[in-house]
Design a protein around this motif. Structure first.
Motif, PDB file in Angstrom:
ATOM      1  N   THR A   3       0.838  -1.180   0.000  1.00 18.91           N
ATOM      2  CA  THR A   3       0.000   0.000   0.000  1.00 18.91           C
ATOM      3  C   THR A   3       0.882   1.241   0.000  1.00 18.91           C
ATOM      4  OG1 THR A   3      -1.614  -1.214   1.299  1.00 18.91           O
ATOM      5  CG2 THR A   3      -1.840   1.160   1.240  1.00 18.91           C
ATOM      6  N   HIS A   4       0.518   2.206  -0.810  1.00 17.49           N
ATOM      7  CA  HIS A   4       1.283   3.438  -0.909  1.00 17.49           C
ATOM      8  C   HIS A   4       0.400   4.593  -0.501  1.00 17.49           C
ATOM      9  CE1 HIS A   4       4.380   1.219  -2.964  1.00 17.49           C
ATOM     10  NE2 HIS A   4       3.436   0.695  -3.710  1.00 17.49           N
ATOM     11  N   SER A   5       1.022   5.651   0.002  1.00 12.54           N
ATOM     12  CA  SER A   5       0.253   6.818   0.406  1.00 12.54           C
ATOM     13  C   SER A   5      -0.421   7.442  -0.806  1.00 12.54           C
ATOM     14  CB  SER A   5       1.169   7.835   1.091  1.00 12.54           C
ATOM     15  OG  SER A   5       2.022   8.440   0.135  1.00 12.54           O
ATOM     16  N   GLN A   6      -1.452   8.201  -0.534  1.00 15.43           N
ATOM     17  CA  GLN A   6      -2.196   8.882  -1.591  1.00 15.43           C
ATOM     18  C   GLN A   6      -1.263   9.801  -2.378  1.00 15.43           C
ATOM     19  OE1 GLN A   6      -5.075   7.651  -1.712  1.00 15.43           O
ATOM     20  NE2 GLN A   6      -6.151   8.929  -3.148  1.00 15.43           N
ATOM     21  N   LYS A   7      -0.308  10.400  -1.668  1.00 14.00           N
ATOM     22  CA  LYS A   7       0.601  11.367  -2.277  1.00 14.00           C
ATOM     23  C   LYS A   7       1.444  10.758  -3.390  1.00 14.00           C
ATOM     24  CE  LYS A   7       4.678  13.242  -0.713  1.00 14.00           C
ATOM     25  NZ  LYS A   7       5.558  13.523   0.368  1.00 14.00           N
ATOM     26  N   ASP A   8       1.914   9.527  -3.215  1.00  7.74           N
ATOM     27  CA  ASP A   8       2.788   8.922  -4.227  1.00  7.74           C
ATOM     28  C   ASP A   8       2.116   7.806  -5.020  1.00  7.74           C
ATOM     29  OD1 ASP A   8       2.756   6.915  -2.339  1.00  7.74           O
ATOM     30  OD2 ASP A   8       4.913   6.761  -2.113  1.00  7.74           O
ATOM     31  N   ALA A   9       0.803   7.695  -4.912  1.00  7.73           N
ATOM     32  CA  ALA A   9       0.075   6.634  -5.611  1.00  7.73           C
ATOM     33  C   ALA A   9       0.264   6.717  -7.126  1.00  7.73           C
ATOM     34  CB  ALA A   9      -1.404   6.674  -5.259  1.00  7.73           C
ATOM     35  N   TYR A  10       0.404   7.921  -7.661  1.00 12.81           N
ATOM     36  CA  TYR A  10       0.568   8.081  -9.108  1.00 12.81           C
ATOM     37  C   TYR A  10       1.828   7.392  -9.616  1.00 12.81           C
ATOM     38  CZ  TYR A  10       4.336  11.458  -8.647  1.00 12.81           C
ATOM     39  OH  TYR A  10       5.539  12.043  -8.367  1.00 12.81           O
TER      40      TYR A  10
END
Length: 110
Positions: A3-10
Motif C-alpha cells: 500500500t502506498h500513500s495517496q501522495k505517491d500513488a501516481y
C-alpha cells in the motif's frame, strides 16, 4: 504491491506506453522486452495487449540499465531485487507484529 500513500500513488499507476518509456529512458523496446522476459520488470497489459508501465517502473528500468552497463548480469539483478523485496516484506511484517503486541498489551491493561 504494498500500500502506498495517496501522495505517491501516481508513481505506481501503470499508464505509460512502451514508446514513452523508451523516450524517457533511452532504452529500446527490445531492451525493455528483454528485461521483462528476464523477470526484472512487470508491466501490465491493456485490453488490446499493449504494455503499460508506471513511473516507478521507469525508475526501475533506469536502475537496471545502469547496473547492466556496470557489468551486472540479469540473474544477479533478479537476486538483488528479490532480496530487497524480501527485506521490505520482513520490515513490514515486523512492524505489524510490534503493533499487534503493543495493541494486545494496551488492550489488556484496560
Amino acid at each position: 504491491m504494498a500500500t502506498h500513500s495517496q501522495k505517491d500513488a501516481y508513481l505506481f499507476k501503470k499508464v505509460i506506453s512502451i514508446g514513452t518509456v523508451c523516450e524517457l529512458t533511452g532504452l529500446s523496446e527490445r531492451q525493455i522486452r528483454y528485461y521483462e522476459k528476464r523477470k526484472l520488470i512487470f508491466p501490465e497489459r491493456s485490453d488490446r495487449g499493449n504494455r503499460k508501465y508506471s513511473f516507478s517502473d521507469v525508475e526501475t528500468l533506469m536502475d537496471i540499465a545502469n547496473k547492466m552497463e556496470d557489468g551486472m548480469q540479469t540473474s544477479e539483478l533478479r537476486k538483488e531485487m528479490q532480496k530487497n523485496q524480501n527485506k521490505r516484506y520482513d520490515s513490514k511484517f515486523r512492524e505489524r507484529m510490534i503493533r499487534g503486541q503493543l495493541n494486545a498489551y494496551f488492550n489488556k491493561r484496560d
